[in-house]
Design an enzyme around this catalytic site. Structure first.
Site, PDB file in Angstrom:
ATOM      1  N   ARG A 198      -3.292   4.815  -2.079  1.00 23.99           N
ATOM      2  CA  ARG A 198      -3.182   3.451  -1.545  1.00 23.99           C
ATOM      3  C   ARG A 198      -2.798   2.425  -2.613  1.00 23.99           C
ATOM      4  NH1 ARG A 198      -5.736  -0.046   2.414  1.00 23.99           N
ATOM      5  NH2 ARG A 198      -6.737  -1.867   1.483  1.00 23.99           N
ATOM      6  N   GLU A 222       0.549  -5.023  10.982  1.00 21.23           N
ATOM      7  CA  GLU A 222       0.164  -3.611  10.893  1.00 21.23           C
ATOM      8  C   GLU A 222       0.989  -2.875  11.943  1.00 21.23           C
ATOM      9  OE1 GLU A 222      -2.012  -2.253   8.776  1.00 21.23           O
ATOM     10  OE2 GLU A 222      -3.369  -3.858   8.134  1.00 21.23           O
ATOM     11  N   HIS A 242       0.847  -1.197   0.000  1.00 21.14           N
ATOM     12  CA  HIS A 242       0.000   0.000   0.000  1.00 21.14           C
ATOM     13  C   HIS A 242       0.880   1.244   0.000  1.00 21.14           C
ATOM     14  CE1 HIS A 242      -3.472  -2.576   1.674  1.00 21.14           C
ATOM     15  NE2 HIS A 242      -3.655  -2.342   0.385  1.00 21.14           N
TER      16      HIS A 242
HETATM   17  O1  0X9 Z   1      -7.121  -3.948   4.364  1.00 22.89           O
HETATM   18  C1  0X9 Z   1      -5.954  -4.318   4.184  1.00 22.89           C
HETATM   19  O2  0X9 Z   1      -5.520  -4.686   3.103  1.00 22.89           O
HETATM   20  C2  0X9 Z   1      -4.996  -4.326   5.363  1.00 22.89           C
HETATM   21  N1  0X9 Z   1      -5.176  -3.189   6.192  1.00 22.89           N
HETATM   22  S1  0X9 Z   1      -4.623  -1.748   5.642  1.00 22.89           S
HETATM   23  O3  0X9 Z   1      -5.107  -0.697   6.541  1.00 22.89           O
HETATM   24  N2  0X9 Z   1      -3.044  -1.729   5.753  1.00 22.89           N
HETATM   25  O4  0X9 Z   1      -5.033  -1.571   4.298  1.00 22.89           O
HETATM   26  C3  0X9 Z   1      -5.298  -5.511   6.218  1.00 22.89           C
HETATM   27  C4  0X9 Z   1      -5.160  -6.786   5.545  1.00 22.89           C
HETATM   28  C5  0X9 Z   1      -5.439  -7.877   6.504  1.00 22.89           C
HETATM   29  N3  0X9 Z   1      -5.332  -9.175   5.922  1.00 22.89           N
HETATM   30  C6  0X9 Z   1      -6.371 -10.098   5.972  1.00 22.89           C
HETATM   31  N4  0X9 Z   1      -7.575  -9.733   6.394  1.00 22.89           N
HETATM   32  N5  0X9 Z   1      -6.056 -11.320   5.583  1.00 22.89           N
HETATM   33 ZN    ZN Z   2      -1.960  -1.767   4.067  1.00 21.10          ZN
END
Ligand code: 0X9
Ligand code: ZN
Ligand code: ZN
Length: 305
Positions: A123, A267, A65
């Protein structure tokens, strides 16, 4: 002297990779994983101590991201630490006897550049859709894991646009081709993000428990505790879909589905004060605690395999 406590634009990161790989050709080799949608090279480093034995692999990617600048900063910190430590630190040497570490500091190169030049909170990647009416796929929704079913959008203007098909994006394809080609050797897959201070295990797309859940959750908890021990920062460990939200098409779930049990999303800081704009004076403490967490996971898989 490279400043690891500042954020760097891509040209400085790529110069850093060149010179570090040059200065430490005994354990560092630089490779190109593939090209981005704007035809830029995706550069990664292989950290490998030369010896005859066939080694297992730990994969670490940062910067999928664009706006999560602390992630590429951590990947650089990680490489610096390993290169510094492997000469004299017994633990690091022992790990490198059996494991090769593959580090991709900036997965989403085009998006990272765009977040420096044009839109700090960008993003996605920068591929064109709708005849140039909209840009960017969320690369962490583009993997082939229940693709485009949860927290994803088919609208190319959305921040969660999943792409035109699974692995439609060259950045995704480059990771998939590499990981698939080496999947029997890869024992751990780590994807570094910000923010929220979490150590997430599979699955993201379902609250069903994956194989080896007890063990992978235990290791996530060990990592979170190691991270807290450094500066007292709280990190929560748990299954992605239960402690964050359900999301499909993530690299972590795809890697787990390939058979890589120890597949985690981290994270990093912070907890919502600065969100993606983490001040530079937090780079060092964040990297120090993350190093402890990542090494906890790496040591665990080292001892297991
Ligand atoms: O939403 C996402 O892609 C990630 N959070 S972010 O705020 N960095 O964009 C989290 C991804 C978590 N992974 C899974 N849920 N497998
Ligand atoms: Zn992310
Ligand atoms: Zn060296």
């Amino acid at each position: 002297e490279y400043n690891y406590t500042r954020y760097h634009p891509i040209n400085e990161i790529y110069d850093w990779m060149d010179s570090l790989a040059n200065d430490h050709s005994d354990i560092l080799t630089q490779y190109t994983l593939g090209l981005t949608s704007e035809s830029r090279p995706m550069q990664y480093l292989k950290i490998s101590q030369s010896s005859g034995n066939q080694k297992k692999i730990v994969w670490i990617d940062c910067g999928i991201h664009a706006r999560e600048w602390i992630a590429p900063a951590f990947c650089q910190w990680f490489v610096k630490e390993i290169v510094q430590n492997y000469q004299h630190d017994y633990k690091t040497r022992k790990i490198l006897q059996n494991l090769d570490l593959y580090v991709l500091p900036v997965l989403n190169v085009d998006g990272y550049i765009y977040s420096w030049t044009t839109e700090r909170l960008w993003r996605k990647n920068r591929s064109q859709y709708g005849n140039g009416t909209c840009y960017g796929v969320d690369l962490n929704r583009n993997y082939n894991a229940s693709w485009c079913t949860l927290r994803s959008s088919r609208n190319c203007s959305s921040n969660f646009f999943c792409g035109s098909s699974p692995v439609s994006e060259p950045e995704t394809k480059a990771v998939v081709d590499f990981v698939e080609s080496r999947k029997s050797d890869i024992v751990c897959f780590l994807s570094i993000h910000s923010y929220s201070q979490l150590v997430l295990s599979a699955y993201g797309y379902s609250s069903e428990l994956p194989r080896n859940y007890n063990e992978t959750f235990k290791v996530a908890q060990m990592a979170a505790m190691a991270m807290k021990n450094i500066h007292g920062t709280n990190y929560r460990a748990g299954q992605f879909s239960r402690i964050l939200y359900e999301a499909s098409g993530t690299s972590q779930d795809w890697a787990h589905g390939l058979g890589i049990d120890f597949s985690y999303t981290l994270e990093l800081r912070d907890n919502g004060s600065y969100k993606f704009i983490l001040p530079e004076d937090q780079i060092q403490p964040t990297c120090e605690e993350t190093m402890a967490g990542v090494m906890t996971i790496v040591e665990y898989v080292h001892d297991k395999y």
